[in-house]
Motif scaffolding. Structure first.
Motif, PDB file in Angstrom:
ATOM      1  N   UNK A  29     -67.875   2.311 -14.530  1.00  0.00           N
ATOM      2  CA  UNK A  29     -69.104   1.568 -14.258  1.00  0.00           C
ATOM      3  C   UNK A  29     -68.676   0.230 -13.681  1.00  0.00           C
ATOM      4  N   UNK A  30     -68.695   0.139 -12.361  1.00  0.00           N
ATOM      5  CA  UNK A  30     -68.332  -1.130 -11.738  1.00  0.00           C
ATOM      6  C   UNK A  30     -69.603  -1.851 -11.332  1.00  0.00           C
ATOM      7  N   UNK A  31     -69.910  -2.893 -12.083  1.00  0.00           N
ATOM      8  CA  UNK A  31     -71.031  -3.772 -11.766  1.00  0.00           C
ATOM      9  C   UNK A  31     -70.688  -5.132 -12.343  1.00  0.00           C
ATOM     10  N   UNK A  32     -71.287  -6.150 -11.776  1.00  0.00           N
ATOM     11  CA  UNK A  32     -71.056  -7.517 -12.240  1.00  0.00           C
ATOM     12  C   UNK A  32     -72.284  -7.977 -12.996  1.00  0.00           C
ATOM     13  N   UNK A  33     -72.179  -8.415 -14.227  1.00  0.00           N
ATOM     14  CA  UNK A  33     -70.936  -8.489 -14.991  1.00  0.00           C
ATOM     15  C   UNK A  33     -70.478  -7.109 -15.438  1.00  0.00           C
ATOM     16  N   UNK A  34     -69.165  -6.996 -15.628  1.00  0.00           N
ATOM     17  CA  UNK A  34     -68.599  -5.741 -16.126  1.00  0.00           C
ATOM     18  C   UNK A  34     -69.062  -5.493 -17.556  1.00  0.00           C
ATOM     19  N   UNK A  35     -69.182  -4.231 -17.934  1.00  0.00           N
ATOM     20  CA  UNK A  35     -69.446  -3.936 -19.345  1.00  0.00           C
ATOM     21  C   UNK A  35     -68.334  -4.516 -20.227  1.00  0.00           C
ATOM     22  N   UNK A  36     -68.709  -4.956 -21.417  1.00  0.00           N
ATOM     23  CA  UNK A  36     -67.749  -5.557 -22.348  1.00  0.00           C
ATOM     24  C   UNK A  36     -66.589  -4.629 -22.688  1.00  0.00           C
ATOM     25  N   UNK A  37     -66.809  -3.331 -22.595  1.00  0.00           N
ATOM     26  CA  UNK A  37     -65.758  -2.376 -22.962  1.00  0.00           C
ATOM     27  C   UNK A  37     -64.472  -2.593 -22.158  1.00  0.00           C
ATOM     28  N   UNK A  38     -64.579  -3.031 -20.903  1.00  0.00           N
ATOM     29  CA  UNK A  38     -63.387  -3.288 -20.098  1.00  0.00           C
ATOM     30  C   UNK A  38     -62.607  -4.489 -20.630  1.00  0.00           C
ATOM     31  N   UNK A  39     -63.320  -5.517 -21.049  1.00  0.00           N
ATOM     32  CA  UNK A  39     -62.650  -6.708 -21.586  1.00  0.00           C
ATOM     33  C   UNK A  39     -62.046  -6.425 -22.966  1.00  0.00           C
ATOM     34  N   UNK A  40     -62.708  -5.600 -23.752  1.00  0.00           N
ATOM     35  CA  UNK A  40     -62.145  -5.194 -25.042  1.00  0.00           C
ATOM     36  C   UNK A  40     -60.857  -4.400 -24.831  1.00  0.00           C
ATOM     37  N   UNK A  41     -60.881  -3.489 -23.865  1.00  0.00           N
ATOM     38  CA  UNK A  41     -59.683  -2.702 -23.557  1.00  0.00           C
ATOM     39  C   UNK A  41     -58.563  -3.619 -23.066  1.00  0.00           C
ATOM     40  N   UNK A  42     -58.903  -4.567 -22.198  1.00  0.00           N
ATOM     41  CA  UNK A  42     -57.895  -5.509 -21.713  1.00  0.00           C
ATOM     42  C   UNK A  42     -57.269  -6.268 -22.884  1.00  0.00           C
TER      43      UNK A  42
END
Length: 151
Positions: A29-42
């Motif tokens: 799911x690429x949209x701005x803002x990114x879903x929080x799940x990407x930042x949690x994974x990072x």
């Protein structure tokens, strides 16, 4: 060009590259803002000493490539270490210029530094161009991989 550890500010560029292919667009799911799940994974990746998420920047300090290198300790091979390469992406405007090859040379050298005895990766059968690229780098299809997707 510079290969460096990814920072939180790089997550948007990384996810954009991951989502920008025929398979990635089906699962990301690429949209701005990114879903929080990407930042949690990072955060989880960045805090794990056995994970290295890197980006490759061009001379203008724009992220044009990425990969994740995981070091897996196990008991076989006398307590050996496996280096697993995942999520390799080169920005579409920069493909075919040797950038992916440069990123792989870095990953292989890094695996040697960490005393890994093997570097492995998987590639989707729907990406024959990737398979050909990996074979040109010396990777061999020596095992059959299997997956079980969980609900």
């Amino acid at each position: 060009m510079t290969i460096r550890p990814a920072k939180k500010d790089d997550v948007v560029a990384i996810v954009e590259m991951i989502a920008n292919d025929k398979l990635g667009m089906l699962r990301e799911i690429f949209k701005i803002p990114l879903p929080d799940s990407y930042y949690e994974a990072f955060h989880n990746i960045a805090s794990d000493p056995n994970q290295e998420l890197v980006v490759l920047e061009n001379e203008s300090q724009i992220v044009i490539g990425t990969l994740q290198l995981s070091f897996i300790q196990y008991l076989t091979y006398q307590g050996g270490i496996r280096a697993q390469i995942e999520a390799v992406r080169i920005h579409e405007e920069h493909r075919g210029k040797g950038i992916g090859q440069r990123l792989f040379k870095w990953a292989i050298a890094r695996a040697k530094e960490k005393r890994a005895h093997v570097v492995q990766l998987t590639t989707d059968k729907k990406r024959p161009e990737a398979l050909h690229f990996y074979e040109k780098l010396g990777f061999k299809a020596t095992h059959a991989g299997m997956k079980l997707h969980l609900p």
